[in-house]
Design a protein around this motif. Structure first.
Motif, mmCIF file in Angstrom:
data_model
loop_
_atom_site.group_PDB
_atom_site.id
_atom_site.type_symbol
_atom_site.label_atom_id
_atom_site.label_comp_id
_atom_site.label_asym_id
_atom_site.label_seq_id
_atom_site.Cartn_x
_atom_site.Cartn_y
_atom_site.Cartn_z
ATOM 1 N N SER A 1 -60.038 13.738 43.015
ATOM 2 C CA SER A 1 -61.212 14.243 43.753
ATOM 3 C C SER A 1 -62.523 13.481 43.026
ATOM 4 O O SER A 1 -62.221 12.946 41.974
ATOM 5 C CB SER A 1 -61.553 15.713 43.034
ATOM 6 O OG SER A 1 -61.719 15.894 41.914
ATOM 7 N N PRO A 2 -63.323 13.435 43.630
ATOM 8 C CA PRO A 2 -64.616 12.538 43.328
ATOM 9 C C PRO A 2 -65.090 12.928 42.033
ATOM 10 O O PRO A 2 -65.956 12.155 41.286
ATOM 11 C CB PRO A 2 -65.497 12.770 44.606
ATOM 12 C CG PRO A 2 -64.819 13.153 45.777
ATOM 13 C CD PRO A 2 -63.634 13.551 45.068
ATOM 14 N N GLY A 3 -64.947 14.091 41.451
ATOM 15 C CA GLY A 3 -65.321 14.666 40.273
ATOM 16 C C GLY A 3 -64.746 13.869 38.920
ATOM 17 O O GLY A 3 -65.349 14.127 37.841
ATOM 18 N N THR A 4 -63.741 13.168 39.381
ATOM 19 C CA THR A 4 -62.994 12.182 38.308
ATOM 20 C C THR A 4 -63.525 10.938 38.288
ATOM 21 O O THR A 4 -62.967 10.019 37.509
ATOM 22 C CB THR A 4 -61.621 12.492 38.598
ATOM 23 O OG1 THR A 4 -61.221 11.919 39.610
ATOM 24 C CG2 THR A 4 -61.088 13.848 38.365
ATOM 25 N N TRP A 5 -64.502 10.441 39.007
ATOM 26 C CA TRP A 5 -65.013 9.220 39.323
ATOM 27 C C TRP A 5 -66.352 9.100 38.640
ATOM 28 O O TRP A 5 -66.960 9.783 38.539
ATOM 29 C CB TRP A 5 -64.894 8.678 40.603
ATOM 30 C CG TRP A 5 -63.506 8.817 41.209
ATOM 31 C CD1 TRP A 5 -62.257 8.886 40.757
ATOM 32 C CD2 TRP A 5 -63.397 9.297 42.845
ATOM 33 N NE1 TRP A 5 -61.419 9.415 41.710
ATOM 34 C CE2 TRP A 5 -62.053 9.329 42.881
ATOM 35 C CE3 TRP A 5 -64.236 9.460 43.947
ATOM 36 C CZ2 TRP A 5 -61.293 9.717 44.411
ATOM 37 C CZ3 TRP A 5 -63.755 9.730 45.106
ATOM 38 C CH2 TRP A 5 -62.346 9.619 45.284
ATOM 39 N N TRP A 6 -66.546 7.741 38.330
ATOM 40 C CA TRP A 6 -68.082 7.530 37.957
ATOM 41 C C TRP A 6 -68.885 7.611 39.110
ATOM 42 O O TRP A 6 -68.647 7.170 40.251
ATOM 43 C CB TRP A 6 -68.098 5.875 37.367
ATOM 44 C CG TRP A 6 -67.274 5.743 36.042
ATOM 45 C CD1 TRP A 6 -66.201 4.701 36.166
ATOM 46 C CD2 TRP A 6 -67.335 6.081 35.023
ATOM 47 N NE1 TRP A 6 -65.539 4.781 34.905
ATOM 48 C CE2 TRP A 6 -66.272 5.649 34.003
ATOM 49 C CE3 TRP A 6 -68.375 6.990 34.246
ATOM 50 C CZ2 TRP A 6 -66.462 6.168 32.570
ATOM 51 C CZ3 TRP A 6 -68.267 7.579 33.038
ATOM 52 C CH2 TRP A 6 -67.175 6.725 32.163
ATOM 53 N N LYS A 7 -70.057 8.080 38.941
ATOM 54 C CA LYS A 7 -70.931 8.113 40.207
ATOM 55 C C LYS A 7 -71.907 7.101 40.190
ATOM 56 O O LYS A 7 -72.592 6.798 41.584
ATOM 57 C CB LYS A 7 -71.751 9.487 39.922
ATOM 58 C CG LYS A 7 -70.867 10.732 39.969
ATOM 59 C CD LYS A 7 -70.291 11.085 41.360
ATOM 60 C CE LYS A 7 -69.355 12.374 41.443
ATOM 61 N NZ LYS A 7 -68.102 12.529 40.498
ATOM 62 N N ALA A 8 -72.321 6.331 39.367
ATOM 63 C CA ALA A 8 -73.286 5.428 39.213
ATOM 64 C C ALA A 8 -72.919 4.174 40.301
ATOM 65 O O ALA A 8 -71.837 3.700 39.938
ATOM 66 C CB ALA A 8 -73.539 4.658 37.979
ATOM 67 N N PRO A 9 -73.870 3.592 40.947
ATOM 68 C CA PRO A 9 -73.455 2.484 41.896
ATOM 69 C C PRO A 9 -73.621 1.303 40.812
ATOM 70 O O PRO A 9 -74.528 0.959 40.239
ATOM 71 C CB PRO A 9 -74.781 2.456 42.581
ATOM 72 C CG PRO A 9 -75.796 3.196 41.962
ATOM 73 C CD PRO A 9 -75.212 4.126 40.939
ATOM 74 N N CYS A 10 -72.612 0.370 41.154
ATOM 75 C CA CYS A 10 -72.454 -0.818 40.139
ATOM 76 C C CYS A 10 -73.678 -1.747 40.450
ATOM 77 O O CYS A 10 -74.276 -2.410 39.360
ATOM 78 C CB CYS A 10 -71.013 -1.643 40.455
ATOM 79 S SG CYS A 10 -69.872 -0.776 39.726
ATOM 80 N N TYR A 11 -74.193 -2.074 41.639
ATOM 81 C CA TYR A 11 -75.252 -2.975 41.943
ATOM 82 C C TYR A 11 -76.522 -2.744 40.986
ATOM 83 O O TYR A 11 -76.951 -3.502 40.434
ATOM 84 C CB TYR A 11 -75.716 -3.188 43.443
ATOM 85 C CG TYR A 11 -76.451 -4.310 43.603
ATOM 86 C CD1 TYR A 11 -75.943 -5.663 43.665
ATOM 87 C CD2 TYR A 11 -77.831 -4.148 43.601
ATOM 88 C CE1 TYR A 11 -76.896 -6.599 43.917
ATOM 89 C CE2 TYR A 11 -78.630 -5.107 44.108
ATOM 90 C CZ TYR A 11 -78.423 -6.391 44.184
ATOM 91 O OH TYR A 11 -79.119 -7.436 44.427
ATOM 92 N N GLU A 12 -76.783 -1.379 41.189
ATOM 93 C CA GLU A 12 -77.961 -0.940 40.327
ATOM 94 C C GLU A 12 -77.837 -0.706 38.856
ATOM 95 O O GLU A 12 -78.813 -1.255 38.305
ATOM 96 C CB GLU A 12 -78.420 0.453 41.042
ATOM 97 C CG GLU A 12 -79.368 0.507 42.145
ATOM 98 C CD GLU A 12 -80.405 -0.499 42.445
ATOM 99 O OE1 GLU A 12 -81.235 -0.370 41.474
ATOM 100 O OE2 GLU A 12 -80.565 -0.939 43.450
ATOM 101 N N THR A 13 -76.631 -0.534 38.416
ATOM 102 C CA THR A 13 -76.425 -0.476 37.170
ATOM 103 C C THR A 13 -76.494 -1.878 36.451
ATOM 104 O O THR A 13 -76.937 -2.032 35.538
ATOM 105 C CB THR A 13 -74.820 0.296 36.795
ATOM 106 O OG1 THR A 13 -74.930 1.520 37.523
ATOM 107 C CG2 THR A 13 -74.603 0.453 35.356
ATOM 108 N N VAL A 14 -75.755 -2.933 36.974
ATOM 109 C CA VAL A 14 -75.821 -4.123 36.657
ATOM 110 C C VAL A 14 -77.262 -4.578 36.442
ATOM 111 O O VAL A 14 -77.680 -5.586 35.717
ATOM 112 C CB VAL A 14 -74.894 -4.941 37.140
ATOM 113 C CG1 VAL A 14 -75.110 -6.363 36.847
ATOM 114 C CG2 VAL A 14 -73.252 -4.607 36.858
ATOM 115 N N LYS A 15 -77.835 -4.453 37.427
ATOM 116 C CA LYS A 15 -79.351 -4.939 37.980
ATOM 117 C C LYS A 15 -80.192 -4.305 36.645
ATOM 118 O O LYS A 15 -81.136 -5.127 35.956
ATOM 119 C CB LYS A 15 -80.141 -4.467 39.027
ATOM 120 C CG LYS A 15 -81.224 -5.159 39.500
ATOM 121 C CD LYS A 15 -81.463 -4.890 40.973
ATOM 122 C CE LYS A 15 -83.032 -5.169 41.348
ATOM 123 N NZ LYS A 15 -83.221 -4.691 42.659
ATOM 124 N N VAL A 16 -80.008 -2.980 36.390
ATOM 125 C CA VAL A 16 -80.917 -2.187 35.340
ATOM 126 C C VAL A 16 -80.596 -3.220 34.058
ATOM 127 O O VAL A 16 -81.515 -3.473 32.935
ATOM 128 C CB VAL A 16 -80.555 -0.938 35.392
ATOM 129 C CG1 VAL A 16 -81.212 -0.356 34.029
ATOM 130 C CG2 VAL A 16 -81.177 -0.214 36.375
#
Length: 196
Positions: A160-175
């Protein structure tokens, strides 16, 4: 010597890691190894021209060395200015290209892209380009790669989605890049000073 070192690292990466860090489907040859090889070759050639010109006291070679450095410096300046002017367009294009590249994940001949996405999602604790649903289009079902899981296990991307990372990779790497902008800026200034 610096050029030789960069070229050596680029060749070593190409031999040992294949096309590692190739995230773009539009520019598959734009890998870390290829960038280092091209950069190392240019630095070596320009350094060689300048060194021979200085040893032989040849005005033609020294002038060629100066012109090549000036052209590179102006190109770098142009790229920086264009990057800041067209940041929004570059953002949109990069996200679209990265989403297109997701469809090559895990396919034959794309081990570099697959490894790069797996490492980014694991290290940055993120999933997909804009969110984990980007992977639904790739798999045509509600699943993500195992590198998206909070706790890695075989086929955990099917849970289920509850077991996955929620953060978007593009924004995370950009930050992360913005947080390290000072270091990148200092490196860029030092490079420019050495060229001047």
């Amino acid at each position: 010597l610096g050029g030789c070192g960069i070229l050596g690292v680029g060749i070593w990466l190409a031999v040992t890691q294949g096309n590692f860090a190739t995230l773009s489907s539009s520019f598959p040859s734009l890998s870390a190894a290829n960038l280092l090889i091209v950069t190392g070759t240019f630095v070596m050639i320009i350094g060689f021209v300048g060194c021979i010109g200085a040893i032989k006291e040849n005005k033609c070679l020294l002038l060629s060395f100066f012109i090549m450095l000036l052209i590179i410096f102006l190109l770098e300046l142009t790229v920086v200015i264009l990057f800041f002017v067209y940041t929004d367009k570059i953002d949109k294009y990069a996200q679209r290209d990265l989403k297109k590249g997701l469809h090559l994940y895990g396919t034959d001949g794309n081990i570099g892209l697959t490894n790069a996405w797996s490492i980014i999602q694991t290290d940055f604790r993120c999933c997909g380009v804009s969110n984990y649903t980007d992977w639904f289009e790739v798999y045509n079902t509600t699943r993500v790669p195992d590198s998206c899981c909070l706790e890695f296990s075989e086929n955990c991307g099917l849970h289920s989605p509850g077991t996955w990372w929620k953060a978007p990779c593009y924004e995370t790497v950009k930050v992360w890049l913005q947080e390290n902008l000072l270091a990148v800026g200092i490196f860029g200034l030092c490079t420019a000073m050495v060229q001047v």
